[in-house]
Design a protein around this motif. Structure first.
Motif, mmCIF file in Angstrom:
data_model
loop_
_atom_site.group_PDB
_atom_site.id
_atom_site.type_symbol
_atom_site.label_atom_id
_atom_site.label_comp_id
_atom_site.label_asym_id
_atom_site.label_seq_id
_atom_site.Cartn_x
_atom_site.Cartn_y
_atom_site.Cartn_z
ATOM 1 N N UNK A 382 0.862 -1.188 0.000
ATOM 2 C CA UNK A 382 0.000 0.000 0.000
ATOM 3 C C UNK A 382 0.897 1.235 0.000
ATOM 4 N N UNK A 383 0.651 2.107 -0.960
ATOM 5 C CA UNK A 383 1.264 3.436 -0.930
ATOM 6 C C UNK A 383 0.361 4.334 -0.084
ATOM 7 N N UNK A 384 0.951 5.027 0.865
ATOM 8 C CA UNK A 384 0.122 5.809 1.788
ATOM 9 C C UNK A 384 -0.673 6.893 1.073
ATOM 10 N N UNK A 385 -0.254 7.270 -0.149
ATOM 11 C CA UNK A 385 -1.071 8.223 -0.910
ATOM 12 C C UNK A 385 -2.409 7.618 -1.310
ATOM 13 N N UNK A 386 -2.461 6.280 -1.378
ATOM 14 C CA UNK A 386 -3.675 5.610 -1.812
ATOM 15 C C UNK A 386 -4.663 5.400 -0.670
ATOM 16 N N UNK A 387 -4.263 5.648 0.559
ATOM 17 C CA UNK A 387 -5.172 5.471 1.703
ATOM 18 C C UNK A 387 -6.203 6.603 1.683
ATOM 19 N N UNK A 388 -7.441 6.231 1.628
ATOM 20 C CA UNK A 388 -8.507 7.237 1.508
ATOM 21 C C UNK A 388 -9.412 7.282 2.729
ATOM 22 N N UNK A 389 -9.093 6.488 3.753
ATOM 23 C CA UNK A 389 -9.968 6.483 4.930
ATOM 24 C C UNK A 389 -9.220 6.808 6.204
ATOM 25 N N UNK A 390 -8.047 7.444 6.102
ATOM 26 C CA UNK A 390 -7.447 7.955 7.331
ATOM 27 C C UNK A 390 -8.265 9.149 7.801
ATOM 28 N N UNK A 391 -8.150 9.471 9.068
ATOM 29 C CA UNK A 391 -9.062 10.444 9.659
ATOM 30 C C UNK A 391 -8.940 11.816 9.009
ATOM 31 N N UNK A 392 -7.725 12.264 8.687
ATOM 32 C CA UNK A 392 -7.589 13.583 8.072
ATOM 33 C C UNK A 392 -8.269 13.625 6.712
ATOM 34 N N UNK A 393 -8.144 12.545 5.920
ATOM 35 C CA UNK A 393 -8.839 12.495 4.629
ATOM 36 C C UNK A 393 -10.350 12.540 4.833
ATOM 37 N N UNK A 394 -10.832 11.799 5.828
ATOM 38 C CA UNK A 394 -12.270 11.808 6.106
ATOM 39 C C UNK A 394 -12.716 13.188 6.569
ATOM 40 N N UNK A 395 -11.925 13.832 7.434
ATOM 41 C CA UNK A 395 -12.283 15.168 7.901
ATOM 42 C C UNK A 395 -12.341 16.146 6.732
ATOM 43 N N UNK A 396 -11.328 16.119 5.879
ATOM 44 C CA UNK A 396 -11.227 17.105 4.788
ATOM 45 C C UNK A 396 -12.376 16.932 3.805
#
Length: 2003
Positions: A382-396
């Protein structure tokens, strides 16, 4: 490098001795052998002698000694070399190490190990798994290591859990700068922070820590900090770590191993624990790795060969719990890491998924996490750029709006950037993101559950989570999330927003390293106390700029806007009442508001409406009863918004459910239609029992009204229950999941006899599977009479025959039983009833006479006035029922009670005598409610005639209501209390269930009290508020009733409302005019612009008494016209001054309010106009065409100074009015009087001559003259001409634009330019194969009648085209011009100048600008670095934006020289001075490109603010005062109307927020100490002036009459500011004191002195400027001469000999020749690719393969093009989405390839014949990779990926023989050989096949081949041309500098300048003479001191001399 002899000589030249050193030296001179030895020496000479002896070095042998960091050793370096160091003996400095060497190091722990060892470590991780935080420490080190990488910053985390490769291990790998052995040694030292590290072995090469420059969000990668986290992390994860690192620029790899096992072993052996070795080796060597469990390292070490620098952290001995966690929670681990480094991965804006790119410069940090497990499990990556459900992404991505702010701490504590994001409520749910890893509660299937979120009870958005995530230097600090600010929390009082809004926002804080964190970076040390410090300033940030204001107010307004705009809530409408729900838990029972309807998601649901539910287990249907909302809500007109609530439903069909159900509103199915719901309810109703059918199985039915003989059997009967569908049912339909309720059939037979209805038969039938509902035969019907058979359906569980108000089906059969006639007797007897009849006959014959009676059971508890019966059984002597005697009259009595009865009844059973309607009355005391009485009944005439029974008498039913007092006095505004009692008919206080009393007071809400338990109570009304008239008490009727008790008469009492002492009215009056007493809502007429002063108020209570004013009352007085009120004046009854508007149209509303009692007084001021001031002319429009009359009326009015209409004109005014204008036709002009508006109207203005333009029309009325300007426009447009455009013939670059815009002009038929804006001009191309991109292709003409078209780009095949201009007008085309152009290819040009700078920076006057970084960007968006820094300028001017270009007066600033640590590719402007004057300034950057127009950046507007306040000064310098002790005040005046203000050092106002006072005093000028000081008026030595907002106004300052002072004395008037916490320099004003007779002359001399002083100062400043400018011009000239000489030297080095004094025209001629030569080369025909690329230029499209590259060699171009001929027309896109778009647009006919789906192995693989950098054999035929022959004109990185993917490792060789020989040699060396192409056109495939047509390329003419590049000579010419252009610019600059220098010298020595100097000298002499006269005026000074004058403080008065 030097030999041994040279080193000895160098060593012997130093005579100093040092301490003995012991050095380890490895002899690495031989190829495959090394030896090591320890060598000692006190100095370099001793050391070299021992070295040569030890390693047998010959005297003249060349060698070099280097450290492990490859630093060459000399004598100076040896002195700095630490004892115990390791050296390499090499032949040369860059020689590779033949084998691995060992370096002994020591890593003693740093002292901070002890001082800071108490901080939390990873085990204290608040219940969370801390593995991600431990890994974060290693990622921090990697980020710091690759912070300066120019390309992609790669970090890999490899989880090696495949047991086939070794034991579990975790590897953290980065492509950073690597570590030298010294830096690796530093890493091993615990708590050695970066501030204390020595990064080099030698002190002379040490570099201290440099704090990185500020960047947005503090993403500076400066996160490797304390020297602690790395060691803690690796030993938390495992028990051993191997550090492998290769520093940049070094050929060596360094390894360090630390392990728990090694530490324990050394401890056991009592060895030095903190010492180990560093292995130094060459890349790719893994011979030292021999353990089987570490064989996974072999592949890792193999990767080192192709890396310039790297660091790998290899952790082994991984703890089992970490291994298990990674395997089970791999996704959760990557999600946590993506959260920690969110902004490093995605940039400052975060992961905005709706945007394709977050910024122009996307982040370059690439973090990859892989997990490899044993087969058959697949590796996970997993490339961390591909993570779409970390909390900051969800907040934004769930946020609807953001609120940005900055927190500035006091001093240098740092700045915190903050963002708050709002997550709205959408219809039925909160959008606040939930933790993906949080354990979710199971779904609630219980539809009776109470959902807090839906009912509005709780606020479950954020819940108990904290608001802010805190980031330190860009990375997350996870445990400091409890920070909250007062301004973003819900206020406790006066909160207008719902509480849930304050739980719908999340936040993030960004800090730098000025805020301390713990060593494990889990929490902050001082962030929260600093932010909550009272000196911390919070400021909102809008569009990158600080927005000053109250942060709490700004935030509340933002939150209110978010709530109004984004929250989609439910609107509750039609409030009914508030109820209590007892079925809920106690805390939730009250209050619940009920409503009749709601509006939800644009739908309205009302009470009585059918709805369907969802998510309730089974879908239910019901009728809405009401809607419920929990909590005390603020309702507006009966409505309120809420996030949810509940609805009460009457479930349908009612007959099936018969209950109401309350569910959350969100469970209403909004998709269900009304028709579908009605159909479902009807279908459910049809399943209910509808009717009964009776079957007679034996076939003997009894018809209705049948008559049967006694004893005839009835039945058997079989019963069926049918529903509406005709189906037989035995149960009710199922409601829930279980079966429905079972049904039974009840059978009853009743006999209708003389004694009433008698039930004779009763049976119940249950349903049986075989026979249904069955009744057997009934053979007991023997009594004669009429019968009724009833069959009723009932519920088995309750015998209920009615459900939901509906009766279940039933059946009735009426029949009769008659006896048979007996012929022997006259009696009809029934066979089976014979015994019964005989008994009756026996009874009638044997009954005796009445003897006594028996009293049946009587209820022992009786109530007063409630009737009851007394049944008596008459008995004979034998206790048998006896015949009741006739006329029997009972007597009843009871002690203490009054008894009565209505009648007696002898009907009924035999011998029963009933006394009916018995009543008991009597008093029942409260303490005797349980007292018993004896009830005695007597029947006179019987032997035993009396019986007694005990009874208890209780109070009876309510009979009357009693209220006290009858008249209740109460003060207005208070509730009234009444004592109420309920009596029965005997006057007893009685209590009964649901016994309430309601009080109704006229005009007030009714109140109800419940006295069910006591029968009496105190009833308090609502507070009574009446309007008291004239202070008289008011009477109100209070009516008391008992609801539901119509028999109880109402009682009326009176309430006497007396006036209260509270404030009731207010009166306003003016103290200037005693008659001016204002009335409420009065309109007052006042002079416009005037002041309404001395306005006072009074307060009165309800009785009309005046209320005394106090400070407390004054604090509650509010006025709406000003916020600046004086409480002291208000306490005296005085109101602030009212400023009357200057416009009569304004009629403002003024209000004075006493807030506590809601007492208001309002009035309006109607401004009235002043005297006429001017004549106002109003034009209907300002444009008229030639020959046309100005439409409309011109209005002439007289107005005052504020432009208010005075209405002073009369009807005769038109006789005195005239009008004049150039070319005006006066014959048609008329003046007309208009009475309604009292103004004059002018008509008929028409111009017959003159050219178009402005005309002034002059109107005159008596002495009033006014002029207006009208614009005379040309006629209707008839022609279109090209008035401006590029030179023709026009040649345009393909894909580029035409820099010169095309401007076309409309003309009328006479040739005048027309300004008609109704015409739309169109620009078209001919033919249409030319694609043109413009801002607009058609546009209306502008205000000048022009249309400007700028062609941004044109693209098409090379050829000739036309641009055609057309414009249809009034359905007729206007022919326009056409432009011929030729499309040619050409290189790129710059298009934009983006500017980067600290947008949060402030600009104090006289300070320094922040660093501006300007990038020159090409059309492709890439930075261009070919421009000279001198071509980029920074332009600065005062004022707002100035169009697209700066004004001519703009100041030009030059680019700064680049610094080593600055970003390349940018032009930096640093240390530029900010202007000294405050105001708006504009900055713009320009690039001089030698084109007709410079390239400008966007204009940046800045606000230069005042610097720090330093002094007090006047707005304008007052003249020097000259005063005396005269009685005339003008002669005693020191200053008058002088304004002082606080200034910075540059004279800018700087005290806007400063308040205080200015103390004026007088001091003696000079050194004289015994001079008497004058006194101010009032006999004081000082005066105070208020200092408000940095300004102080001194209206007049005078000395007192007969003031003391010395004649001719020089004094200083000192104005000293006193401002808290601020030190300011005072303002000093010198003045002279004279006798009355000398004052006049001295005053004139002082004024003359002031004028001369100002003139001399101005001239001195001019000459000083001349002197200061001269060295600047001289320096500029010398700099220009030097730069010109340096540039000429560069040209000479390129064989372009330039004479020193060459002229500019000659340079231009030479440049033109070179340009022509280059154009000739460029236009020379060369090989081109014939494939037409129609897709290039589209978004994310690179182009077709054949057009992406050039090939120089024709043969290579032919064979390579043929080899990939199938791919030559493939379109390459950057993204798969773009490829799919082209695929769909071409219906699949075009082959495409997206680069984001292509994987190419990193690194450059060598040719097959190369191994380890050495050839395996001598290759024939000049082999080369085919891809290396390609030349990429654009985007080389992407093109390299394309052709690496297409060509792979294909090789090009000269001929076929060489190809076969090469392939054979490669294969013999056991190496795979790729496909080989020959320059002759043959191909040898990778499997060895060759020959045949399929492996032979056709002639080049039959192929589509790659194009040929432009020859290299062209680029050499272009370089020469650029150098010539630069040199020409430098020559011009040198000539201009020479001219400026000469002109300045000439100006300094000009006659005019010399004359000015002589004038200045003359003025100086005059000044000296005036000074002498002023000094001589006091020959005999006289000190005056009046008898009553006070003396200044600290000055002793001297007695005046007596004369």
């Amino acid at each position: 490098m030097f030999n041994a002899r040279d080193q000895r000589l160098a060593a012997s030249s130093r005579g100093e001795k040092t301490s003995l050193k012991r050095i380890c030296v490895y002899d690495c001179r031989l190829e495959n052998d090394t030896t090591d030895s320890w060598i000692t020496g006190s100095d370099y000479s001793d050391f070299l002698r021992d070295l040569q002896k030890k390693f047998s070095i010959r005297p003249h042998e060349a060698f070099v000694l280097v450290t492990t960091d490859r630093t060459v050793l000399d004598f100076a370096k040896f002195e700095e070399l630490p004892d115990g160091s390791t050296l390499h003996l090499l032949q040369r400095a860059d020689q590779a190490l033949p084998v691995a060497t060992k370096e002994h190091i020591k890593f003693l722990p740093h002292f901070k190990t002890l001082t800071e060892s108490g901080l939390y470590e990873y085990y204290a991780s608040e219940g969370q798994n801390p593995l991600s935080y431990a890994l974060a420490e290693l990622i921090d080190n990697a980020l710091s290591a690759n912070a300066k990488n120019t390309g992609v910053r790669t970090i890999e985390i490899r989880m090696m859990f495949d047991e086939t490769l070794g034991k579990p291990a975790i590897i953290v790998l980065d492509n950073g700068c690597g570590m030298t052995s010294k830096q690796l040694n530093n890493w091993a030292v615990y708590r050695l922070s970066k501030f204390a590290r020595e990064n080099s072995t030698f002190a002379s090469e040490q570099e201290g820590y440099v704090r990185p420059a500020p960047v947005p969000r503090s993403l500076n990668s400066d996160v490797s900090y304390f020297g602690v986290g790395g060691k803690q992390a690796v030993f938390f994860i495992g028990d051993s770590v191997r550090m492998i690192s290769k520093p940049i620029g070094s050929p060596d790899v360094h390894e360090l191993i630390l392990s728990k096992e090694d530490f324990e072993s050394k401890e056991r052996k009592k060895e030095d624990i903190y010492s180990t070795v560093i292995t130094n080796r060459k890349p790719g060597t893994f011979s030292h790795v021999k353990k089987p469990e570490e064989r996974f390292l072999h592949n890792l070490i193999r990767e080192e060969i192709r890396k310039d620098s790297f660091t790998a952290v290899v952790i082994t001995g991984v703890r089992p719990e970490h291994t298990a966690f990674v395997k089970e929670h791999f996704i959760a681990l990557t999600r946590q890491l993506a959260h920690i480094y969110h902004y490093y991965i995605h940039g400052v804006s975060g992961n905005i998924r709706s945007s394709s790119s977050n910024s122009d410069h996307p982040p370059k940090v690439d973090i990859q996490v892989t997990c490899r497990e044993k087969s058959p499990k697949f590796p996970r990556a997993i490339n961390l750029k591909e993570v779409v459900d970390d909390m900051q992404t969800l907040y934004i991505n769930s946020a609807a709006d953001t609120f940005e702010f900055k927190a500035s701490a006091s001093g240098d504590s740092g700045t915190v950037e903050g963002i708050i994001r709002y997550h709205p409520f959408l219809f039925d749910k909160e959008t606040y993101p939930q933790e993906p890893d949080a354990v979710e509660a199971p779904p609630d299937d219980d539809d009776d559950g109470n959902d807090d979120n839906e009912s509005g009870v709780g606020h479950q958005a954020r819940g108990k989570r904290s608001i802010f995530d805190c980031f330190w230097n860009g990375r997350l600090i996870p445990y400091d999330t409890g920070i909250e600010f007062d301004w973003c929390t819900r206020p406790r009082k006066k909160a207008k927003l719902p509480a849930e809004c304050y739980s719908r926002f999340s936040g993030v804080l960004f800090t730098d390293d000025r805020f301390k964190v713990t060593t494990n970076k889990l929490s902050f040390v001082d962030l929260e106390p600093i932010l909550k410090n009272k000196d911390t300033i919070f400021t909102r940030v809008v569009n990158g700029q600080k927005h000053r204001g109250n942060i709490q107010k700004e935030f509340t307004q933002w939150l209110q806007n978010c709530h109004d705009k984004h929250d989609k809530q439910i609107k509750f409408i039609g409030y009914k009442k508030t109820i209590t729900r007892h079925e809920l838990p106690k805390k939730m029972q009250h209050p619940w508001d009920t409503f009749s309807s709601i509006q939800w998601d644009r739908k309205v649901y009302k009470a009585g409406q059918l709805v369907k539910t969802q998510k309730t287990g089974n879908n239910l249907y019901g009728t809405v009863v009401q809607f419920l909302l929990y909590g005390n809500t603020e309702k507006t007109k009966g409505s309120v918004f809420a996030t949810g609530g509940e609805v009460e439903l009457a479930l349908e069909p009612k007959a099936l459910h018969d209950k109401n159900k309350i569910i959350p509103i969100s469970k209403i199915d909004k998709t269900a239609s009304d028709e579908a719901i009605r159909n479902q309810v009807h279908n459910d109703s049809a399943k209910l029992p509808d009717k009964l059918t009776v079957n007679w199985p034996e076939g003997i039915p009894w018809p209705q009204n049948a008559v049967r003989p006694a004893g005839t059997p009835l039945g058997p009967l079989k019963i069926e229950i049918l529903n509406m569908n005709g189906e037989s049912v035995s149960r009710l339909p199922s409601v829930d999941r279980g079966p429905g309720k079972p049904l039974i059939v009840q059978l009853k037979i009743v006999l209708h006899g003389p004694k009433g209805v008698q039930e004779v038969v009763s049976f119940t039938a249950h349903h049986a599977a075989k026979w249904g509902f069955w009744f057997k035969k009934i053979a007991t019907l023997t009594q004669l009479g009429k019968y009724t058979l009833s069959l009723n359906t009932a519920l088995n569980e309750s015998d209920a025959t009615v459900i939901g108000g509906k009766e279940l089906p039933s059946f009735k059969l009426n029949f009769s039983i008659k006896g048979q006639k007996n012929h022997k007797t006259t009696l009809f007897i029934v066979r089976d009833s014979l015994s019964l009849l005989m008994n009756s006959l026996l009874l009638s014959f044997t009954a005796g006479s009445a003897h006594r009676f028996v009293m049946s059971e009587v209820n022992a508890h009786l109530r007063v006035g409630v009737q009851f019966n007394i049944p008596l059984q008459i008995k004979d002597v034998y206790d048998h029922s006896a015949v009741i005697p006739p006329d029997l009259k009972p007597v009843i009595k009871c002690s203490g009670l009054e008894l009565s009865f209505e009648k007696v009844d002898t009907s009924g059973a035999s011998g029963t005598f009933t006394i009916r309607g018995v009543k008991a009355r009597g008093k029942v005391l409260n303490n005797q409610q349980s007292m018993t009485h004896d009830l005695e009944v007597t029947l006179p005439g019987l032997k035993e005639d009396t019986q007694r029974v005990r009874i208890i008498l209780l109070p009876g039913s309510p009979h009357s209501l009693h209220v006290k007092p009858e008249v209740n006095p109460v003060e207005n505004g208070n509730p009234a209390g009444f004592k109420v009692e309920v009596h029965d008919e005997a006057g007893n206080v009685t209590s009964n269930p649901k016994q309430t009393v309601r009080c109704e007071v006229a005009g007030h809400p009714s109140t109800v009290t419940d006295i069910s338990s006591s029968g009496a109570g105190l009833l308090m009304t609502k507070p009574i508020n009446l309007k008291i008239i004239e202070g008289e008490p008011q009477m109100l009727k209070a009516k008391f009733v008992m609801p539901g008790r119509s028999n109880v008469a109402a009682v009326v009492s009176e309430v006497q409302v007396v006036p209260s002492t509270r404030v009731a009215t207010m009166e306003l009056y003016s103290s200037d005019d005693e008659n001016l007493v204002l009335r409420n809502n009065e309109k007052i007429e006042w002079l416009a612009g005037g002041l309404l002063e001395n306005l006072f108020y009074k307060l009165y209570d309800e009785a009309g008494r005046e209320v005394p004013l106090s400070d407390e009352i004054a604090s509650r007085i509010k006025v709406n016209w000003t916020a600046d009120v004086n409480l002291r004046d208000l306490a005296q009854g005085k109101l602030p001054v009212v400023q009357v508007p200057s416009k009569v149209s304004e009629k403002p509303f003024y209000q004075v309010s006493y807030q506590t009692q809601n007492v208001f007084f309002s009035f309006h001021i109607v401004p009235r106009p002043d005297e006429p001031k001017r004549l106002r002319v109003t034009l209907p429009q300002h444009t008229v065409k030639l020959g046309e009359t100005l439409p409309g009326d011109i209005t002439l009015e007289l107005v005052d100074q504020y432009d208010n209409l005075t209405k002073t004109l009369t009807s005769t005014c038109v006789n005195h009015m005239t009008v004049e204008a150039e070319g005006l036709d006066k014959s048609a002009i008329t003046f007309e009087w208009q009475e309604s508006s009292r103004c004059a109207l002018v008509n008929g203005v028409q111009f017959q001559s003159g050219s178009p333009g402005a005309r002034e029309i002059c109107f005159t009325y008596r002495s009033f003259v006014e002029s207006v300007t009208v614009t005379v426009a040309p006629g209707v447009p008839a022609q279109l001409k090209l008035v401006s455009g590029p030179e023709q013939p026009l040649q345009v670059l393909n894909g580029h634009g035409i820099t010169t815009p095309f401007i076309v002009q409309l003309f009328d038929q006479w040739g005048n330019p027309s300004q008609d804006q109704r015409v739309v001009v169109q620009l078209k191309t001919s033919p249409q194969t030319l694609k043109m991109v413009t801002a607009v292709t058609s546009q209306p003409s502008d205000a000048e009648g022009k249309a400007c078209f700028t062609v941004n780009s044109v693209s098409g095949p090379k050829g000739y085209y036309q641009l055609v201009f057309e414009c249809p007008f009034n359905e007729k085309p206007i022919q326009g011009p056409s432009v011929n152009l030729t499309v040619n290819p050409d290189p790129k040009k710059p298009v934009s100048l983006p500017v980067q700078y600290d947008r949060s920076a402030k600009f104090p006057a006289g300070g320094r600008f922040p660093v501006f970084m300007v990038t020159v960007v090409s059309e492709e968006g890439n930075p261009m670095t070919t421009f000279n820094p001198a071509a980029v300028s920074m332009l600065l001017w005062k004022g707002e934006l100035s169009g697209m270009t700066p004004p001519p007066t703009a100041t030009e600033l030059r680019c700064s020289k680049p610094m080593e640590n600055e970003r390349r590719g940018c032009f930096h402007f640093r240390d530029k001075e900010i202007p000294e004057q405050v105001g708006k300034y504009t900055i713009q950057f320009s690039l001089h490109t030698d084109t007709t127009k410079d390239l400008f950046s966007h204009q940046i507007t800045i606000n230069v603010e005042a610097n720090q306040p330093v002094k007090l000064g006047p707005v304008s310098q007052p003249p020097t005062p000259v005063v005396s002790y005269s009685r005339d005040i003008s002669k005693r005046t020191l200053v008058e109307n002088m304004t002082l203000m606080i200034m910075d050092s540059y004279g800018n106002p700087a005290g806007l927020g400063l308040n205080g006072k200015v103390v004026a005093s007088i001091k003696i000028a000079g050194d004289v100490s015994n001079r008497t000081l004058p006194l101010f008026d009032g006999n004081t030595n000082s005066c105070n002036v208020s200092l408000v907002k940095g300004k102080a106004n001194v209206p007049r300052l005078t000395i007192m009459e007969n003031s003391p002072g010395e004649n001719g004395g020089a004094y200083i008037l000192l104005f000293k500011p006193e401002v808290p916490m601020v030190r300011l320099a005072p303002f000093e004003l010198p003045f002279r004191f004279y006798n009355v007779e000398n004052q006049q002359n001295m005053s004139e001399l002082s004024r003359t002195k002031d004028k001369l002083t100002a003139a001399v100062a101005a001239q001195k400043e001019l000459f000083n400027t001349y002197e200061a400018v001269l060295p600047l011009l001289s320096g500029r000239l010398q700099d220009a001469i030097k730069k010109e000489a340096d540039q000429r030297e560069k040209l000479n080095e390129r064989n372009m000999i330039i004479a020193p004094n060459v002229s500019v025209p000659n340079l231009e001629r030479l440049e033109a020749e070179k340009t022509a030569e280059a154009e000739g080369i460029r236009n020379t025909p060369r090989r081109v690719c014939s494939i037409r690329d129609s897709f290039r230029g589209q978004q994310d499209v690179l182009g077709m393969v054949g057009r992406l590259a050039f090939v120089q060699d024709d043969a290579a171009a032919r064979v390579i093009s043929w080899h990939i001929r199938g791919d030559m027309d493939c379109v390459i896109t950057k993204t798969t989405a773009a490829a799919q778009r082209i695929y769909h647009d071409t219906h699949g006919r075009q082959q495409v390839m997206g680069l984001d789906s292509v994987f190419v192995q990193q690194g450059n693989r060598p040719l097959p014949h190369m191994r380890n950098g050495r050839p395996l054999f001598d290759p024939p035929g000049n082999p080369v990779f085919a891809r290396n022959l390609l030349i990429y004109p654009q985007d080389p990185e992407s093109c390299n990926i394309v052709f690496t993917n297409l060509l792979r490792d294909t090789i090009v060789i000269d001929d076929l023989d060489s190809a076969n020989n090469y392939r054979r040699a490669v294969v013999q060396n056991r190496t795979q050989c790729p496909t080989i192409l020959t320059r002759q056109g043959e191909r040898v495939s990778s499997n060895g096949k060759f020959g045949g047509l399929q492996n032979k390329a056709p002639p080049i003419e039959k192929l589509e081949v790659f194009g040929a590049p432009i020859p290299p000579h062209y680029y050499a010419l272009m370089e020469q041309i650029e150098l010539l252009r630069q040199y020409r610019a430098l020559v011009q600059k040198r000539d201009k500098a020479t001219k400026d220098h000469e002109e300045h010298l000439k100006k300094m020595t000009s006659p005019e300048t010399l004359q000015k100097k002589r004038d200045m000298e003359e003025k100086i002499k005059q000044l000296e003479e005036i000074e002498r006269q002023l000094a001589s005026a006091a020959v005999r000074p006289v000190r005056r001191a009046p008898e009553d004058a006070g003396e200044p403080s600290g000055i002793a008065a001297k007695r005046a001399r007596q004369t």
